[in-house]
Write a protein that holds these residues in place. Structure first.
Motif, mmCIF file in Angstrom:
data_model
loop_
_atom_site.group_PDB
_atom_site.id
_atom_site.type_symbol
_atom_site.label_atom_id
_atom_site.label_comp_id
_atom_site.label_asym_id
_atom_site.label_seq_id
_atom_site.Cartn_x
_atom_site.Cartn_y
_atom_site.Cartn_z
ATOM 1 N N TRP A 1 0.830 -1.200 0.000
ATOM 2 C CA TRP A 1 0.000 0.000 0.000
ATOM 3 C C TRP A 1 0.860 1.244 0.000
ATOM 4 O O TRP A 1 1.972 1.236 0.545
ATOM 5 C CB TRP A 1 -0.870 0.059 1.273
ATOM 6 C CG TRP A 1 -1.927 -0.969 1.321
ATOM 7 C CD1 TRP A 1 -1.826 -2.225 1.847
ATOM 8 C CD2 TRP A 1 -3.260 -0.847 0.818
ATOM 9 N NE1 TRP A 1 -3.008 -2.894 1.702
ATOM 10 C CE2 TRP A 1 -3.909 -2.067 1.071
ATOM 11 C CE3 TRP A 1 -3.964 0.177 0.179
ATOM 12 C CZ2 TRP A 1 -5.236 -2.297 0.703
ATOM 13 C CZ3 TRP A 1 -5.285 -0.049 -0.190
ATOM 14 C CH2 TRP A 1 -5.903 -1.271 0.077
ATOM 15 N N ARG B 1 -5.070 6.611 -0.025
ATOM 16 C CA ARG B 1 -4.336 5.344 -0.101
ATOM 17 C C ARG B 1 -4.556 4.705 -1.466
ATOM 18 O O ARG B 1 -5.542 4.985 -2.157
ATOM 19 C CB ARG B 1 -4.763 4.378 1.005
ATOM 20 C CG ARG B 1 -6.154 3.852 0.840
ATOM 21 C CD ARG B 1 -6.529 2.931 1.980
ATOM 22 N NE ARG B 1 -7.952 2.645 1.920
ATOM 23 C CZ ARG B 1 -8.641 2.094 2.891
ATOM 24 N NH1 ARG B 1 -8.053 1.749 4.023
ATOM 25 N NH2 ARG B 1 -9.928 1.856 2.748
ATOM 26 N N ALA C 1 -3.741 0.694 -3.267
ATOM 27 C CA ALA C 1 -3.140 -0.642 -3.249
ATOM 28 C C ALA C 1 -2.161 -0.719 -4.401
ATOM 29 O O ALA C 1 -2.394 -0.144 -5.467
ATOM 30 C CB ALA C 1 -4.231 -1.702 -3.404
#
Ligand SMILES: CC(C)(COP(=O)(O)OP(=O)(O)OC[C@H]1O[C@@H](n2cnc3c(N)ncnc32)[C@H](O)[C@@H]1OP(=O)(O)O)[C@@H](O)C(=O)NCCC(=O)NCCS
Length: 141
Positions: free
Chosen positions: A100, A138, A140
Motif C-alpha cells: 500500500w 491510499r 493498493a
C-alpha cells in the motif's frame, strides 16, 4: 527537454544540501523533514534540479509506505511532474514489497488532483493523524 527523475543518494552531504534547497524553494514555510530517512527522488530538467519527493516506511502498517513530501519549483509546475514523482514512488514501493501507499493532503487541490490522477482514493483512517482539514489517501499497489 524532458524531465529525468533519479533516486537520490541521501547519504551524500551534497544531495542533502540540494534537497534542503528544493524544499525551501517549494515549501518555504514548512519544517524540513529528515532527508536522511527513507527514500528521496530528485527531478532534473537538463542539469537543473526542479523537483523532489520522499517516501518512508509507514509508522503504522508494516506493508505500507508513506509519501511524506513533494515539491516542484514554480517555473516547472503544470507539466505533470508531481504525478511522475508519485508514480516513481509507487513502482519503487511495489518493488521492495510494500502493498500500500498512504499519504495525506491539507488544503492542497493540485496535490489531491495528482493523487486522483494516479489512482489514489480518499479514506477515513481509524486514528487520523492530521488536522481538521486533512484528507487521507491510499492506493493498493
Ligand atoms: C503541488 C505541486 C507538487 C504540483 O506539482 P506539478 O508538477 O505542477 O503537478 P502536476 O502537473 O503533476 O499536477 C497538478 C494537478 O493539479 C491540477 N491543478 C493545478 N492547479 C490547480 C488548482 N489551483 N486547483 C485545482 N487543481 C489544480 C492540475 O490540473 C493537475 O491535475 P490534472 O493532472 O488532473 O490536470 C506543486 O504545485 C508544488 O510544489 N507546490 C508547493 C509544494 C506542495 O504543495 N507540495 C505538496 C505537499 S508536500
Amino acid at each position: 527537454m524532458d524531465y529525468i527523475i533519479r533516486l537520490a543518494d541521501n547519504t551524500r552531504p551534497a544531495t542533502l544540501k540540494l534537497l534542503r534547497r528544493l524544499h525551501s524553494e517549494c515549501l518555504p514555510y514548512d519544517k524540513l523533514p529528515n532527508f536522511t530517512e527513507g527514500f528521496w527522488w530528485i527531478a532534473y530538467h537538463g542539469d537543473d534540479a526542479v523537483g523532489f519527493a520522499g517516501m518512508v516506511r509507514s509508522a503504522r502498517w508494516i506493508d505500507a509506505g508513506y509519501m511524506n513530501r513533494a515539491g516542484v519549483v514554480p517555473d516547472h509546475r503544470g507539466h505533470g511532474l508531481q504525478k511522475r514523482l508519485i508514480r516513481v514512488r509507487m513502482r519503487y514501493a511495489k518493488r521492495i514489497g510494500w502493498r500500500w501507499l498512504i499519504t495525506d493532503t491539507t488544503e492542497n487541490p493540485p496535490s489531491a488532483n495528482s493523487l486522483i490522477g494516479c489512482g489514489f482514493r480518499a479514506y477515513d483512517p481509524a486514528n487520523p493523524w492530521g488536522g481538521r482539514t486533512t484528507t487521507y489517501w491510499r492506493r493498493a499497489l
